[in-house]
Design a protein around this motif. Structure first.
Motif, short mmCIF file in Angstrom:
data_model
loop_
_atom_site.label_atom_id
_atom_site.label_comp_id
_atom_site.label_asym_id
_atom_site.label_seq_id
_atom_site.Cartn_x
_atom_site.Cartn_y
_atom_site.Cartn_z
N VAL A 75 0.49 -13.10 0.63
CA VAL A 75 0.06 -11.93 0.06
C VAL A 75 -1.52 -11.63 0.11
O VAL A 75 -2.16 -10.60 0.30
N GLY A 76 -2.22 -12.87 0.23
CA GLY A 76 -3.79 -12.66 0.15
C GLY A 76 -3.92 -11.93 1.71
O GLY A 76 -5.02 -11.25 1.66
N LEU A 77 -3.28 -12.39 2.81
CA LEU A 77 -3.64 -11.68 3.99
C LEU A 77 -3.28 -10.24 4.07
O LEU A 77 -3.64 -9.55 4.68
N VAL A 78 -1.74 -9.99 3.62
CA VAL A 78 -1.47 -8.63 3.47
C VAL A 78 -2.38 -7.73 2.73
O VAL A 78 -2.82 -6.77 3.15
N VAL A 79 -2.89 -8.31 1.38
CA VAL A 79 -4.02 -7.28 1.05
C VAL A 79 -5.17 -7.32 1.80
O VAL A 79 -5.86 -6.00 1.94
N LEU A 80 -5.70 -8.31 2.54
CA LEU A 80 -6.76 -8.06 3.33
C LEU A 80 -6.51 -6.98 4.47
O LEU A 80 -7.51 -6.16 4.64
N VAL A 81 -5.26 -7.02 5.23
CA VAL A 81 -4.92 -5.95 6.26
C VAL A 81 -4.93 -4.56 5.50
O VAL A 81 -5.66 -3.62 6.17
N LEU A 82 -4.56 -4.44 4.27
CA LEU A 82 -4.49 -3.14 3.41
C LEU A 82 -5.86 -2.88 3.15
O LEU A 82 -6.32 -1.65 3.28
N TRP A 83 -6.84 -3.80 2.73
CA TRP A 83 -7.98 -3.45 2.21
C TRP A 83 -8.88 -2.65 3.24
O TRP A 83 -9.58 -1.93 3.10
N VAL A 84 -9.11 -3.16 4.52
CA VAL A 84 -9.75 -2.51 5.71
C VAL A 84 -9.02 -1.29 6.48
O VAL A 84 -9.68 -0.92 7.11
N ASN A 85 -7.90 -1.17 5.59
CA ASN A 85 -7.33 0.28 6.38
C ASN A 85 -7.23 1.24 5.17
O ASN A 85 -7.09 2.51 5.82
N LEU A 86 -7.15 1.07 4.08
CA LEU A 86 -7.02 2.03 2.98
C LEU A 86 -8.35 2.67 2.55
O LEU A 86 -8.89 2.24 1.49
N ASP A 87 -8.99 3.12 3.39
CA ASP A 87 -10.12 3.88 3.55
C ASP A 87 -10.44 5.33 3.67
O ASP A 87 -11.38 5.77 3.80
N ALA A 88 -9.47 6.01 3.57
CA ALA A 88 -9.38 7.68 3.61
C ALA A 88 -10.25 7.87 2.35
O ALA A 88 -10.83 7.54 1.43
#
Length: 218
Positions: A75-88
């Motif tokens: 879960v921590g790694l998935v959140v990381l991936v989303l964190w650096v991509n959800l930047d619209a």
């Protein structure tokens, strides 16, 4: 709903952390804060956590089992991936000054290690004690220590995730993270699960930032 005495050891470390951020803004340091300020901030929070450590019954328990820890890691790694991509544009509130640990084009490694250690070891404990252990359960009942995480209910889960999101510049990514960490807490009943996931996200994010030079994410 009022606060019972047990709330304050979970509120004060978070309030101290946010107070440092507010002080930096008040003094106009948002874009040029002294580099040592972060170390002072997490140091003060760490002292507060250590002072009240015996009051954190939810952390004075064994770590979850291997399967739950692997789940928290994932879960921590998935959140990381989303964190650096959800930047619209609509997913961002204001602008982040970030934390640039370079001088004359060279990375100052003590500053990097200070930032990663604070973000991965201190901040997850402080925030999970406040947001998940206290706020999420307090929204279910004032005597929050008596509320089992699995019985928090949709109201506490959603409100906490939304508030956790708007605490961050990347508010939408913050909401997603709040949902993920809250789900882990309710699923496992052990606060160490979201703490571990949060630590993995923050620690891995620090490594990614250092490798890519995307200092604004700090």
């Amino acid at each position: 709903m009022g606060f019972e005495r047990a709330a304050w050891p979970r509120i004060v470390p978070f309030a101290l952390y946010m107070g440092f951020i507010a002080l930096a803004d008040l003094l106009g340091w948002a874009a040029a804060a002294p580099r040592w300020l972060y170390g002072v901030k997490v140091g003060v929070v760490l002292l507060a956590l250590l002072y009240w450590w015996r009051r954190y019954d939810e952390l004075r328990v064994p770590l979850p089992g291997a399967r739950a820890l692997l789940e928290a890691l994932a879960v921590g790694l998935v959140v990381l991936v989303l964190w650096v991509n959800l930047d619209a544009g609509w997913m961002v509130i204001g602008q982040s000054a970030g934390f640039d640990p370079t001088a004359d084009g060279a990375i100052q490694w003590p500053l990097v290690l200070m930032r990663i250690a604070g973000a991965a070891l201190v901040v997850p404990v402080m925030e999970e004690l406040f947001w998940r252990s206290f706020v999420m359960r307090w929204l279910a009942a004032p005597k929050f220590l008596e509320v089992h995480p699995a019985r928090v209910g949709l109201r506490g889960f959603v409100i906490t995730a939304l508030l956790f999101g708007v605490e961050h510049n990347l508010w939408f990514a913050g909401v997603v993270a709040g949902v993920a960490y809250g789900w882990l807490y309710m699923r496992s009943g052990n606060l160490w699960s979201p703490v571990v996931a949060h630590a993995v996200t923050n620690g891995a994010l620090g490594v990614w930032i250092t490798c890519t030079g995307n200092w604004s994410y700090w």
